[in-house]
Design a protein around this motif. Sequence first.
Motif, PDB file in Angstrom:
ATOM      1  N   LEU A 207     131.470  43.371  33.323  1.00 31.50           N
ATOM      2  CA  LEU A 207     131.987  44.137  32.198  1.00 31.50           C
ATOM      3  C   LEU A 207     133.374  44.701  32.507  1.00 31.50           C
ATOM      4  O   LEU A 207     134.258  44.711  31.632  1.00 31.50           O
ATOM      5  CB  LEU A 207     131.016  45.279  31.855  1.00 31.50           C
ATOM      6  N   MET A 208     133.574  45.184  33.729  1.00 30.57           N
ATOM      7  CA  MET A 208     134.890  45.688  34.111  1.00 30.57           C
ATOM      8  C   MET A 208     135.928  44.576  34.039  1.00 30.57           C
ATOM      9  O   MET A 208     137.057  44.771  33.558  1.00 30.57           O
ATOM     10  CB  MET A 208     134.833  46.280  35.524  1.00 30.57           C
ATOM     11  N   ALA A 209     135.565  43.387  34.496  1.00 30.70           N
ATOM     12  CA  ALA A 209     136.504  42.248  34.442  1.00 30.70           C
ATOM     13  C   ALA A 209     136.810  41.852  33.002  1.00 30.70           C
ATOM     14  O   ALA A 209     137.967  41.567  32.640  1.00 30.70           O
ATOM     15  CB  ALA A 209     135.911  41.063  35.208  1.00 30.70           C
ATOM     16  N   TRP A 210     135.788  41.826  32.138  1.00 31.39           N
ATOM     17  CA  TRP A 210     136.005  41.473  30.733  1.00 31.39           C
ATOM     18  C   TRP A 210     136.919  42.488  30.048  1.00 31.39           C
ATOM     19  O   TRP A 210     137.761  42.136  29.216  1.00 31.39           O
ATOM     20  CB  TRP A 210     134.675  41.395  29.986  1.00 31.39           C
ATOM     21  N   LEU A 211     136.768  43.759  30.374  1.00 30.17           N
ATOM     22  CA  LEU A 211     137.647  44.775  29.797  1.00 30.17           C
ATOM     23  C   LEU A 211     139.106  44.530  30.174  1.00 30.17           C
ATOM     24  O   LEU A 211     140.021  44.676  29.344  1.00 30.17           O
ATOM     25  CB  LEU A 211     137.214  46.173  30.264  1.00 30.17           C
ATOM     26  N   GLU A 212     139.344  44.188  31.424  1.00 32.05           N
ATOM     27  CA  GLU A 212     140.710  43.904  31.857  1.00 32.05           C
ATOM     28  C   GLU A 212     141.270  42.679  31.138  1.00 32.05           C
ATOM     29  O   GLU A 212     142.451  42.648  30.756  1.00 32.05           O
ATOM     30  CB  GLU A 212     140.748  43.688  33.373  1.00 32.05           C
ATOM     31  N   LEU A 213     140.438  41.662  30.930  1.00 29.50           N
ATOM     32  CA  LEU A 213     140.887  40.465  30.203  1.00 29.50           C
ATOM     33  C   LEU A 213     141.230  40.787  28.754  1.00 29.50           C
ATOM     34  O   LEU A 213     142.229  40.297  28.206  1.00 29.50           O
ATOM     35  CB  LEU A 213     139.798  39.389  30.260  1.00 29.50           C
ATOM     36  N   VAL A 214     140.403  41.621  28.110  1.00 26.35           N
ATOM     37  CA  VAL A 214     140.671  42.014  26.727  1.00 26.35           C
ATOM     38  C   VAL A 214     141.986  42.782  26.635  1.00 26.35           C
ATOM     39  O   VAL A 214     142.802  42.581  25.714  1.00 26.35           O
ATOM     40  CB  VAL A 214     139.499  42.851  26.175  1.00 26.35           C
ATOM     41  N   ARG A 215     142.239  43.692  27.559  1.00 26.65           N
ATOM     42  CA  ARG A 215     143.490  44.446  27.557  1.00 26.65           C
ATOM     43  C   ARG A 215     144.695  43.516  27.691  1.00 26.65           C
ATOM     44  O   ARG A 215     145.706  43.664  26.987  1.00 26.65           O
ATOM     45  CB  ARG A 215     143.497  45.460  28.718  1.00 26.65           C
ATOM     46  N   ASP A 232     132.362  54.330  29.578  1.00 27.21           N
ATOM     47  CA  ASP A 232     130.922  54.072  29.621  1.00 27.21           C
ATOM     48  C   ASP A 232     130.547  53.127  30.752  1.00 27.21           C
ATOM     49  O   ASP A 232     129.498  53.288  31.394  1.00 27.21           O
ATOM     50  CB  ASP A 232     130.469  53.487  28.279  1.00 27.21           C
ATOM     51  N   VAL A 233     131.402  52.133  31.002  1.00 23.24           N
ATOM     52  CA  VAL A 233     131.114  51.203  32.108  1.00 23.24           C
ATOM     53  C   VAL A 233     131.162  51.953  33.442  1.00 23.24           C
ATOM     54  O   VAL A 233     130.322  51.734  34.325  1.00 23.24           O
ATOM     55  CB  VAL A 233     132.094  50.022  32.095  1.00 23.24           C
ATOM     56  N   LYS A 234     132.143  52.850  33.578  1.00 19.77           N
ATOM     57  CA  LYS A 234     132.210  53.640  34.807  1.00 19.77           C
ATOM     58  C   LYS A 234     130.984  54.536  34.929  1.00 19.77           C
ATOM     59  O   LYS A 234     130.500  54.798  36.028  1.00 19.77           O
ATOM     60  CB  LYS A 234     133.482  54.473  34.822  1.00 19.77           C
ATOM     61  N   ARG A 235     130.524  54.980  33.760  1.00 17.80           N
ATOM     62  CA  ARG A 235     129.301  55.783  33.775  1.00 17.80           C
ATOM     63  C   ARG A 235     128.114  54.963  34.273  1.00 17.80           C
ATOM     64  O   ARG A 235     127.267  55.456  35.021  1.00 17.80           O
ATOM     65  CB  ARG A 235     129.008  56.307  32.360  1.00 17.80           C
ATOM     66  N   LEU A 236     128.063  53.714  33.865  1.00 15.46           N
ATOM     67  CA  LEU A 236     127.012  52.815  34.367  1.00 15.46           C
ATOM     68  C   LEU A 236     127.129  52.646  35.876  1.00 15.46           C
ATOM     69  O   LEU A 236     126.119  52.556  36.577  1.00 15.46           O
ATOM     70  CB  LEU A 236     127.104  51.456  33.677  1.00 15.46           C
ATOM     71  N   GLU A 237     128.360  52.584  36.367  1.00 10.84           N
ATOM     72  CA  GLU A 237     128.546  52.491  37.819  1.00 10.84           C
ATOM     73  C   GLU A 237     127.976  53.728  38.520  1.00 10.84           C
ATOM     74  O   GLU A 237     127.347  53.626  39.578  1.00 10.84           O
ATOM     75  CB  GLU A 237     130.034  52.361  38.157  1.00 10.84           C
ATOM     76  N   VAL A 238     128.206  54.898  37.923  1.00  7.83           N
ATOM     77  CA  VAL A 238     127.674  56.136  38.490  1.00  7.83           C
ATOM     78  C   VAL A 238     126.152  56.104  38.498  1.00  7.83           C
ATOM     79  O   VAL A 238     125.510  56.493  39.477  1.00  7.83           O
ATOM     80  CB  VAL A 238     128.189  57.354  37.697  1.00  7.83           C
ATOM     81  N   VAL A 239     125.568  55.628  37.373  1.00  7.53           N
ATOM     82  CA  VAL A 239     124.107  55.544  37.286  1.00  7.53           C
ATOM     83  C   VAL A 239     123.555  54.610  38.360  1.00  7.53           C
ATOM     84  O   VAL A 239     122.564  54.911  39.037  1.00  7.53           O
ATOM     85  CB  VAL A 239     123.679  55.079  35.881  1.00  7.53           C
ATOM     86  N   ALA A 240     124.205  53.442  38.509  1.00  6.26           N
ATOM     87  CA  ALA A 240     123.754  52.497  39.533  1.00  6.26           C
ATOM     88  C   ALA A 240     123.876  53.110  40.923  1.00  6.26           C
ATOM     89  O   ALA A 240     123.009  52.918  41.785  1.00  6.26           O
ATOM     90  CB  ALA A 240     124.577  51.207  39.442  1.00  6.26           C
ATOM     91  N   ASP A 241     124.970  53.863  41.131  1.00  7.68           N
ATOM     92  CA  ASP A 241     125.155  54.520  42.425  1.00  7.68           C
ATOM     93  C   ASP A 241     124.070  55.561  42.676  1.00  7.68           C
ATOM     94  O   ASP A 241     123.587  55.716  43.804  1.00  7.68           O
ATOM     95  CB  ASP A 241     126.538  55.177  42.459  1.00  7.68           C
ATOM     96  N   ARG A 242     123.673  56.286  41.608  1.00  9.76           N
ATOM     97  CA  ARG A 242     122.583  57.256  41.742  1.00  9.76           C
ATOM     98  C   ARG A 242     121.311  56.576  42.240  1.00  9.76           C
ATOM     99  O   ARG A 242     120.665  57.031  43.185  1.00  9.76           O
ATOM    100  CB  ARG A 242     122.283  57.901  40.400  1.00  9.76           C
ATOM    101  N   ASN A 266     132.037  67.568  28.492  1.00  8.52           N
ATOM    102  CA  ASN A 266     133.074  66.869  27.727  1.00  8.52           C
ATOM    103  C   ASN A 266     132.755  65.385  27.567  1.00  8.52           C
ATOM    104  O   ASN A 266     133.043  64.789  26.528  1.00  8.52           O
ATOM    105  CB  ASN A 266     134.427  67.041  28.411  1.00  8.52           C
ATOM    106  N   TYR A 267     132.179  64.792  28.605  1.00  5.78           N
ATOM    107  CA  TYR A 267     131.757  63.389  28.496  1.00  5.78           C
ATOM    108  C   TYR A 267     130.561  63.249  27.563  1.00  5.78           C
ATOM    109  O   TYR A 267     130.511  62.339  26.726  1.00  5.78           O
ATOM    110  CB  TYR A 267     131.410  62.849  29.884  1.00  5.78           C
ATOM    111  N   PHE A 268     129.612  64.163  27.670  1.00  8.40           N
ATOM    112  CA  PHE A 268     128.341  64.006  26.965  1.00  8.40           C
ATOM    113  C   PHE A 268     128.451  64.318  25.478  1.00  8.40           C
ATOM    114  O   PHE A 268     127.841  63.635  24.646  1.00  8.40           O
ATOM    115  CB  PHE A 268     127.291  64.920  27.617  1.00  8.40           C
ATOM    116  N   LYS A 269     129.228  65.327  25.107  1.00  8.14           N
ATOM    117  CA  LYS A 269     129.185  65.798  23.716  1.00  8.14           C
ATOM    118  C   LYS A 269     129.757  64.792  22.731  1.00  8.14           C
ATOM    119  O   LYS A 269     129.377  64.797  21.556  1.00  8.14           O
ATOM    120  CB  LYS A 269     129.894  67.140  23.585  1.00  8.14           C
ATOM    121  N   VAL A 270     130.654  63.907  23.185  1.00  9.14           N
ATOM    122  CA  VAL A 270     131.190  62.886  22.264  1.00  9.14           C
ATOM    123  C   VAL A 270     130.198  61.747  22.062  1.00  9.14           C
ATOM    124  O   VAL A 270     130.423  60.875  21.233  1.00  9.14           O
ATOM    125  CB  VAL A 270     132.536  62.338  22.776  1.00  9.14           C
ATOM    126  N   ARG A 271     129.110  61.775  22.811  1.00 16.38           N
ATOM    127  CA  ARG A 271     128.101  60.730  22.704  1.00 16.38           C
ATOM    128  C   ARG A 271     126.799  61.251  22.102  1.00 16.38           C
ATOM    129  O   ARG A 271     125.757  60.637  22.251  1.00 16.38           O
ATOM    130  CB  ARG A 271     127.849  60.109  24.086  1.00 16.38           C
TER     131      ARG A 271
END
Length: 406
Positions: A207-215, A232-242, A266-271
């Motif tokens: 997903l990180m690679a696809w985002l860079e390609l889209v940009r 959100d992808v970075k958030r998934l990385e944090v979850v996986a790290d947990r 601040n991260y959570f309230k927009v979601r």
Amino acid sequence: MNPYQYNQQRWKFALLIFAALIAAASLLYTNYLVRNLSKSERTKAEVWAMSTRSIITMPDVDDEMITFIYAVRDSLALPAIIADARDSIIYWRDLDSTKTNIFEEDGDENLQYDPAYFNRQLAIMKKSHPPIVIDIPNGTRWFVYYKDSLLLNQLRFFPYVQLTLIAIFLGIAYTVFNSIRKSEQNLVWVGMAKEAAHQLGTPISSLMAWLELVRAKFDAENDPLLIEMESDVKRLEVVADRFSKIGSTPVLKSQAVYKVVVDFVNYFKVRTSDKIVFNVSGETKVQAMLNVPLFDWVLENLLKNAANAIESAGRIDIVISENIAKEQIFIDISDTGKGIPRAKFEAVFQPGFTTRKRGWGLGLSLTKRMIEYHKGQIFVKESEIDKGTTFRIILPSSQTYEPAQI
């Protein structure tokens, strides 16, 4: 109540009934033995009284008969006292020999005895059993008092001692087996968590690679949608790290609690729903030893539960404070949701407990464990149905923190 709790309660109830039946059977059978032995001792006391009367009232009996009567009387071992109507002690048997030498073998009185001891024993015997009356030919009456033998007293208390020892043994066994069961559960949890982290690693990298390609393809370096997707992808990385760190000793660093909380809010309230208002207030400079990814997980679980408890519009307040001695930091998370019944304040932290139709009921259980990693506590501070709930987290401040032995 979830199936796990229901089965646990059912087995505990069944074992409790079984233990009660064993205790009742033991007590009933012991009482049966005590009653029979008590009757036997009463009979012994009556025979002893009759033999004593025979010795006194039949002086002309031949020596062989006297020898037989003495043999019968002396074979009946039982603590007893013979007294007259004025409670003057005439004879005794099977009492403390160091205090009861009233009579020598020839019948002469020995004045070296403890009268207080005799009075105590006589009072005990009067309370224990009704006396056996001996009518003497001269018109006087003697009274035979006796008390239960040591064997009978031991038999009365034996079932209580036995049940106490069994209860202690069962308590130790339950603690050991419960510890083994929890250890096995922990191993399963750790294995599943690490496998989940491993499985998430590859798609997150893609997903990180696809985002860079889209940009690069659409020249959208600062596109807000792509920025949020990357967040959100970075958030998934944090979850996986947990998940990959579950079962390991967490690395804790001194952090400003207010900043950590604000960053996550601040991260959570927009979601979440726009109808829910978030407010963070309190001490801004207090420091605690935190593992930020794990502590964010704690906040995520609590804020998700708070948001789910608010059916439409509502408010979530997070207040950070410290005690007077500045040794503990308090984080109170309050919502205006549907509330929790007081009877379930403890149950909400049990694995499998949930009030939602969908869900595993593991969030608060994991939350409690992660707070314990930080040498802290979490509990329901207060709650009122249809008005809201407040969870309190207590953490040691950085200056008083001592590393946990995990």
